[in-house]
Design a protein around this motif. Structure first.
Motif, PDB file in Angstrom:
ATOM      1  N   SER A  19      11.811  33.358  28.304  1.00  0.00           N
ATOM      2  CA  SER A  19      10.483  32.745  28.370  1.00  0.00           C
ATOM      3  C   SER A  19      10.582  31.515  29.277  1.00  0.00           C
ATOM      4  N   ASP A  20       9.436  30.931  29.579  1.00  0.00           N
ATOM      5  CA  ASP A  20       9.414  29.706  30.387  1.00  0.00           C
ATOM      6  C   ASP A  20      10.287  28.626  29.751  1.00  0.00           C
ATOM      7  N   ALA A  21      10.080  28.367  28.472  1.00  0.00           N
ATOM      8  CA  ALA A  21      10.843  27.307  27.788  1.00  0.00           C
ATOM      9  C   ALA A  21      12.335  27.629  27.743  1.00  0.00           C
ATOM     10  N   GLU A  22      12.660  28.880  27.468  1.00  0.00           N
ATOM     11  CA  GLU A  22      14.068  29.275  27.433  1.00  0.00           C
ATOM     12  C   GLU A  22      14.729  29.115  28.796  1.00  0.00           C
ATOM     13  N   GLN A  23      14.016  29.490  29.857  1.00  0.00           N
ATOM     14  CA  GLN A  23      14.586  29.390  31.206  1.00  0.00           C
ATOM     15  C   GLN A  23      14.772  27.939  31.616  1.00  0.00           C
ATOM     16  N   ARG A  24      13.794  27.099  31.287  1.00  0.00           N
ATOM     17  CA  ARG A  24      13.928  25.667  31.607  1.00  0.00           C
ATOM     18  C   ARG A  24      15.146  25.075  30.902  1.00  0.00           C
ATOM     19  N   ALA A  25      15.319  25.402  29.634  1.00  0.00           N
ATOM     20  CA  ALA A  25      16.467  24.885  28.881  1.00  0.00           C
ATOM     21  C   ALA A  25      17.778  25.423  29.453  1.00  0.00           C
ATOM     22  N   PHE A  26      17.795  26.703  29.778  1.00  0.00           N
ATOM     23  CA  PHE A  26      18.994  27.322  30.344  1.00  0.00           C
ATOM     24  C   PHE A  26      19.363  26.671  31.677  1.00  0.00           C
ATOM     25  N   ASP A  27      18.376  26.551  32.569  1.00  0.00           N
ATOM     26  CA  ASP A  27      18.646  25.955  33.882  1.00  0.00           C
ATOM     27  C   ASP A  27      19.018  24.482  33.766  1.00  0.00           C
ATOM     28  N   LYS A  28      18.416  23.767  32.839  1.00  0.00           N
ATOM     29  CA  LYS A  28      18.741  22.349  32.652  1.00  0.00           C
ATOM     30  C   LYS A  28      20.198  22.185  32.237  1.00  0.00           C
ATOM     31  N   GLU A  29      20.659  23.065  31.351  1.00  0.00           N
ATOM     32  CA  GLU A  29      22.047  22.989  30.895  1.00  0.00           C
ATOM     33  C   GLU A  29      23.012  23.428  31.993  1.00  0.00           C
ATOM     34  N   ARG A  30      22.655  24.498  32.690  1.00  0.00           N
ATOM     35  CA  ARG A  30      23.541  25.069  33.702  1.00  0.00           C
ATOM     36  C   ARG A  30      23.567  24.247  34.989  1.00  0.00           C
ATOM     37  N   MET A  36      15.984  23.318  39.503  1.00  0.00           N
ATOM     38  CA  MET A  36      15.225  24.388  40.159  1.00  0.00           C
ATOM     39  C   MET A  36      16.106  25.223  41.084  1.00  0.00           C
ATOM     40  N   PHE A  37      17.387  24.917  41.144  1.00  0.00           N
ATOM     41  CA  PHE A  37      18.292  25.633  42.045  1.00  0.00           C
ATOM     42  C   PHE A  37      18.294  27.131  41.769  1.00  0.00           C
ATOM     43  N   GLY A  38      18.367  27.528  40.511  1.00  0.00           N
ATOM     44  CA  GLY A  38      18.381  28.948  40.163  1.00  0.00           C
ATOM     45  C   GLY A  38      17.122  29.646  40.643  1.00  0.00           C
ATOM     46  N   PHE A  39      15.972  29.026  40.404  1.00  0.00           N
ATOM     47  CA  PHE A  39      14.698  29.604  40.840  1.00  0.00           C
ATOM     48  C   PHE A  39      14.624  29.688  42.356  1.00  0.00           C
ATOM     49  N   ILE A  40      15.011  28.629  43.039  1.00  0.00           N
ATOM     50  CA  ILE A  40      14.935  28.608  44.502  1.00  0.00           C
ATOM     51  C   ILE A  40      15.864  29.664  45.098  1.00  0.00           C
ATOM     52  N   SER A  41      17.071  29.769  44.575  1.00  0.00           N
ATOM     53  CA  SER A  41      18.011  30.789  45.067  1.00  0.00           C
ATOM     54  C   SER A  41      17.462  32.189  44.830  1.00  0.00           C
ATOM     55  N   TRP A  42      16.955  32.435  43.634  1.00  0.00           N
ATOM     56  CA  TRP A  42      16.380  33.735  43.294  1.00  0.00           C
ATOM     57  C   TRP A  42      15.182  34.036  44.198  1.00  0.00           C
ATOM     58  N   SER A  43      14.323  33.042  44.368  1.00  0.00           N
ATOM     59  CA  SER A  43      13.124  33.214  45.190  1.00  0.00           C
ATOM     60  C   SER A  43      13.487  33.547  46.635  1.00  0.00           C
ATOM     61  N   ASN A  44      14.451  32.848  47.187  1.00  0.00           N
ATOM     62  CA  ASN A  44      14.892  33.128  48.561  1.00  0.00           C
ATOM     63  C   ASN A  44      15.447  34.542  48.685  1.00  0.00           C
ATOM     64  N   ARG A  45      16.200  34.975  47.680  1.00  0.00           N
ATOM     65  CA  ARG A  45      16.747  36.333  47.682  1.00  0.00           C
ATOM     66  C   ARG A  45      15.620  37.368  47.606  1.00  0.00           C
ATOM     67  N   MET A  46      14.616  37.101  46.785  1.00  0.00           N
ATOM     68  CA  MET A  46      13.482  38.026  46.658  1.00  0.00           C
ATOM     69  C   MET A  46      12.703  38.111  47.969  1.00  0.00           C
ATOM     70  N   ILE A  47      12.520  36.987  48.633  1.00  0.00           N
ATOM     71  CA  ILE A  47      11.798  36.984  49.912  1.00  0.00           C
ATOM     72  C   ILE A  47      12.579  37.773  50.955  1.00  0.00           C
ATOM     73  N   ARG A  48      13.903  37.611  50.995  1.00  0.00           N
ATOM     74  CA  ARG A  48      14.721  38.401  51.938  1.00  0.00           C
ATOM     75  C   ARG A  48      14.606  39.890  51.647  1.00  0.00           C
ATOM     76  N   ASP A  49      14.651  40.260  50.372  1.00  0.00           N
ATOM     77  CA  ASP A  49      14.523  41.672  50.000  1.00  0.00           C
ATOM     78  C   ASP A  49      13.134  42.203  50.346  1.00  0.00           C
ATOM     79  N   ALA A  50      12.123  41.405  50.104  1.00  0.00           N
ATOM     80  CA  ALA A  50      10.749  41.825  50.406  1.00  0.00           C
ATOM     81  C   ALA A  50      10.560  42.025  51.903  1.00  0.00           C
ATOM     82  N   ALA A  51      11.180  41.182  52.708  1.00  0.00           N
ATOM     83  CA  ALA A  51      11.042  41.310  54.163  1.00  0.00           C
ATOM     84  C   ALA A  51      11.559  42.661  54.648  1.00  0.00           C
ATOM     85  N   LYS A  52      12.535  43.213  53.938  1.00  0.00           N
ATOM     86  CA  LYS A  52      13.056  44.534  54.290  1.00  0.00           C
ATOM     87  C   LYS A  52      12.129  45.639  53.779  1.00  0.00           C
TER      88      LYS A  52
END
Length: 83
Positions: A19-30, A36-52
Motif C-alpha cells: 500500500s502507499d503507507a507500507e511503501q513509504r515506510a519500506f522506502d524510508k527504512e531502506r 524516492m530513489f526506489g520510485f524514481i529508479s522504477w519509473s525510469n525503468r518503466m519509461i525505458r520499457d514503454a519506449a520499446k
C-alpha cells in the motif's frame, strides 16, 4: 483532508505489493537519505520499457503521450494488482 496520490506512485506501490503507507515506510527504512530513489529508479525503468513497447508515445526520446504511457503502465502493473 483527503490527499490525492500520484497514479504513477500508486502503480509503483502495486508493483511492489504494498500500500502507499507500507511503501513509504519500506522506502524510508531502506533509503533514509533518498526515500524516492526506489520510485524514481522504477519509473525510469518503466519509461525505458514503454519506449520499446509504445514508441509512438515518445518524440525525440522524450515522453509525449502521457495518457498512452499511463495506460501501458497500468496494463503492465495489472498482474501485480491481481496477486
Amino acid at each position: 483532508m483527503t490527499v490525492e496520490l500520484n497514479p504513477r506512485w500508486l502503480a509503483y506501490c502495486v508493483s511492489q505489493g504494498r500500500s502507499d503507507a507500507e511503501q513509504r515506510a519500506f522506502d524510508k527504512e531502506r533509503m533514509p537519505c533518498g526515500r524516492m530513489f526506489g520510485f524514481i529508479s522504477w519509473s525510469n525503468r518503466m519509461i525505458r520499457d514503454a519506449a520499446k513497447s509504445i514508441p509512438e508515445a515518445f518524440i525525440g526520446g522524450g515522453l509525449h503521450d502521457h495518457d498512452a504511457y499511463d495506460d501501458w503502465l497500468w496494463r503492465n502493473v495489472a498482474p501485480y494488482w491481481a496477486a
